[in-house]
Design a protein around this motif. Structure first.
Motif, PDB file in Angstrom:
ATOM      1  N   UNK A 206      47.693 -36.515  -6.020  1.00  0.00           N
ATOM      2  CA  UNK A 206      46.199 -36.555  -5.406  1.00  0.00           C
ATOM      3  C   UNK A 206      46.302 -34.724  -5.643  1.00  0.00           C
ATOM      4  N   UNK A 207      45.042 -34.562  -6.296  1.00  0.00           N
ATOM      5  CA  UNK A 207      44.795 -33.055  -6.345  1.00  0.00           C
ATOM      6  C   UNK A 207      43.589 -32.546  -5.631  1.00  0.00           C
ATOM      7  N   UNK A 208      43.485 -31.296  -5.236  1.00  0.00           N
ATOM      8  CA  UNK A 208      42.473 -30.849  -4.265  1.00  0.00           C
ATOM      9  C   UNK A 208      41.705 -29.921  -5.068  1.00  0.00           C
ATOM     10  N   UNK A 209      40.274 -30.021  -5.125  1.00  0.00           N
ATOM     11  CA  UNK A 209      39.358 -29.349  -5.726  1.00  0.00           C
ATOM     12  C   UNK A 209      38.226 -28.721  -4.691  1.00  0.00           C
ATOM     13  N   UNK A 210      38.145 -27.250  -4.953  1.00  0.00           N
ATOM     14  CA  UNK A 210      37.276 -26.808  -3.798  1.00  0.00           C
ATOM     15  C   UNK A 210      35.896 -26.077  -4.725  1.00  0.00           C
ATOM     16  N   UNK A 211      34.924 -26.291  -4.273  1.00  0.00           N
ATOM     17  CA  UNK A 211      33.697 -25.770  -4.802  1.00  0.00           C
ATOM     18  C   UNK A 211      33.018 -25.147  -3.618  1.00  0.00           C
ATOM     19  N   UNK A 212      32.459 -23.957  -3.940  1.00  0.00           N
ATOM     20  CA  UNK A 212      31.496 -23.038  -3.011  1.00  0.00           C
ATOM     21  C   UNK A 212      30.387 -23.776  -2.765  1.00  0.00           C
ATOM     22  N   UNK A 213      29.848 -24.741  -3.554  1.00  0.00           N
ATOM     23  CA  UNK A 213      28.517 -25.368  -3.256  1.00  0.00           C
ATOM     24  C   UNK A 213      28.716 -26.934  -2.442  1.00  0.00           C
ATOM     25  N   UNK A 214      29.737 -27.673  -3.222  1.00  0.00           N
ATOM     26  CA  UNK A 214      29.925 -29.009  -2.895  1.00  0.00           C
ATOM     27  C   UNK A 214      31.024 -29.123  -1.667  1.00  0.00           C
ATOM     28  N   UNK A 215      31.974 -28.272  -1.514  1.00  0.00           N
ATOM     29  CA  UNK A 215      32.864 -28.486  -0.666  1.00  0.00           C
ATOM     30  C   UNK A 215      34.255 -28.700  -0.990  1.00  0.00           C
ATOM     31  N   UNK A 216      34.998 -29.602  -0.615  1.00  0.00           N
ATOM     32  CA  UNK A 216      36.449 -29.697  -0.984  1.00  0.00           C
ATOM     33  C   UNK A 216      36.322 -31.387  -1.640  1.00  0.00           C
ATOM     34  N   UNK A 217      36.994 -31.512  -2.654  1.00  0.00           N
ATOM     35  CA  UNK A 217      37.012 -32.767  -3.615  1.00  0.00           C
ATOM     36  C   UNK A 217      38.467 -33.383  -3.554  1.00  0.00           C
ATOM     37  N   UNK A 218      38.680 -34.429  -3.137  1.00  0.00           N
ATOM     38  CA  UNK A 218      40.015 -35.067  -3.445  1.00  0.00           C
ATOM     39  C   UNK A 218      40.044 -36.066  -4.778  1.00  0.00           C
ATOM     40  N   UNK A 219      40.768 -35.558  -5.683  1.00  0.00           N
ATOM     41  CA  UNK A 219      40.768 -36.255  -7.090  1.00  0.00           C
ATOM     42  C   UNK A 219      42.304 -36.669  -7.546  1.00  0.00           C
ATOM     43  N   UNK A 220      42.438 -37.825  -8.401  1.00  0.00           N
ATOM     44  CA  UNK A 220      43.693 -38.052  -9.031  1.00  0.00           C
ATOM     45  C   UNK A 220      43.288 -38.363 -10.467  1.00  0.00           C
ATOM     46  N   UNK A 221      44.314 -38.162 -11.191  1.00  0.00           N
ATOM     47  CA  UNK A 221      44.402 -38.404 -12.624  1.00  0.00           C
ATOM     48  C   UNK A 221      44.934 -39.859 -12.911  1.00  0.00           C
ATOM     49  N   UNK A 222      43.893 -40.814 -13.432  1.00  0.00           N
ATOM     50  CA  UNK A 222      44.398 -42.136 -13.746  1.00  0.00           C
ATOM     51  C   UNK A 222      43.975 -42.550 -15.266  1.00  0.00           C
ATOM     52  N   UNK A 223      44.912 -42.913 -16.114  1.00  0.00           N
ATOM     53  CA  UNK A 223      44.657 -43.107 -17.389  1.00  0.00           C
ATOM     54  C   UNK A 223      43.856 -42.112 -18.241  1.00  0.00           C
ATOM     55  N   UNK A 224      44.239 -40.880 -17.909  1.00  0.00           N
ATOM     56  CA  UNK A 224      43.489 -39.904 -18.536  1.00  0.00           C
ATOM     57  C   UNK A 224      42.149 -39.628 -17.834  1.00  0.00           C
ATOM     58  N   UNK A 225      41.851 -40.062 -16.830  1.00  0.00           N
ATOM     59  CA  UNK A 225      40.682 -39.896 -16.344  1.00  0.00           C
ATOM     60  C   UNK A 225      40.619 -39.180 -14.865  1.00  0.00           C
ATOM     61  N   UNK A 226      39.931 -38.352 -14.751  1.00  0.00           N
ATOM     62  CA  UNK A 226      39.838 -37.766 -13.188  1.00  0.00           C
ATOM     63  C   UNK A 226      38.848 -38.617 -12.278  1.00  0.00           C
TER      64      UNK A 226
END
Length: 236
Positions: free
Chosen positions: A4-24
């Motif tokens: 699980x990866x963490x992505x932060x955006x100044x506008x949206x906040x913090x996103x928790x994502x994962x890569x599955x079959x080449x997709x985020x």
């Protein structure tokens, strides 16, 4: 297991994502408004741990540049309080927080402390058994006699100094009393001289000094100036 990866955006906040079959795929999302206003931060083994209400809230790997940027963004958006490092974590072997390293270090430091105590104990015993530090009974008796002699001499000197100080104080008191008596005698003589020399030819001269006249007890009183014999001379 999918990372699980963490992505932060100044506008949206913090996103928790994962890569599955080449997709985020987005797993969860925390807007900045949903995050607590205050977080406690602590750094351990390349990760920034954030706590809220004494419970783990978020962990961010901050070794890579992306992780450092996410940590910087979080700490810009929220009020961060840093945990103070316990004193024992400043000692070698306890800094990493590893239980194994802490156990090994504790054993090592215990052996070092025990070794130092043994050296100190042996040194103390050696000092006590050294012949140069022992006094025989005869030597102790001589020292005791010398102490008594010194004490008697000191007491005699103190008594002599006290007697001398008392004699000086007595002489000074007598000199002061004599000087006082002399000054009083001189004052009385001067007063008597002043009384004898206070003489006026007539009432006109007397009234220049005593405008209302003088009574019979006054040094300037003369019977010839008391015409009505009322014991008051030169009255108006």
């Amino acid at each position: 297991m999918t990372d699980i990866f963490l992505v932060a955006s100044p506008q949206d906040g913090i996103l928790f994502v994962k890569a599955l079959q080449g997709k985020i795929i987005e797993i969860d999302k925390k807007r900045w408004s949903e995050l607590p206003q205050t977080l406690y931060a602590n750094q351990k083994q390349g990760e920034r741990h954030y706590l809220h209400n004494e419970e783990a809230y978020l962990s961010v790997e901050n070794i890579s540049s992306d992780g450092k940027n996410i940590v910087r963004l979080i700490e810009d958006k929220r009020r961060i309080l840093l945990f103070s490092t316990p004193w024992y974590q400043k000692i070698y072997g306890f800094r990493s927080g590893s239980m194994l390293k802490a156990t090994v270090s504790s054993i090592f430091y215990s052996f070092v402390a025990l070794f130092m105590m043994m050296i100190l104990l042996v040194s103390c015993i050696g000092i006590e058994d050294t012949p140069s530090n022992k006094l025989t009974e005869d030597t102790q008796d001589i020292v005791a006699v010398a102490d008594i002699s010194e004490g008697t001499k000191d007491n005699k000197e103190q008594e002599e100094a006290k007697a001398q100080a008392e004699a000086e104080a007595k002489a000074q008191a007598e000199a002061e009393a004599e000087a006082k008596a002399k000054a009083e005698a001189e004052a009385e003589a001067e007063a008597a001289t002043t009384t004898q020399t206070e003489f006026f030819e007539n009432c006109t001269a007397l009234r220049e000094v005593y405008p209302n006249g003088v009574d019979v007890n006054h040094p300037a009183y003369q019977s010839k100036m008391d015409r009505d014999k009322d014991n008051f001379a030169c009255e108006r």
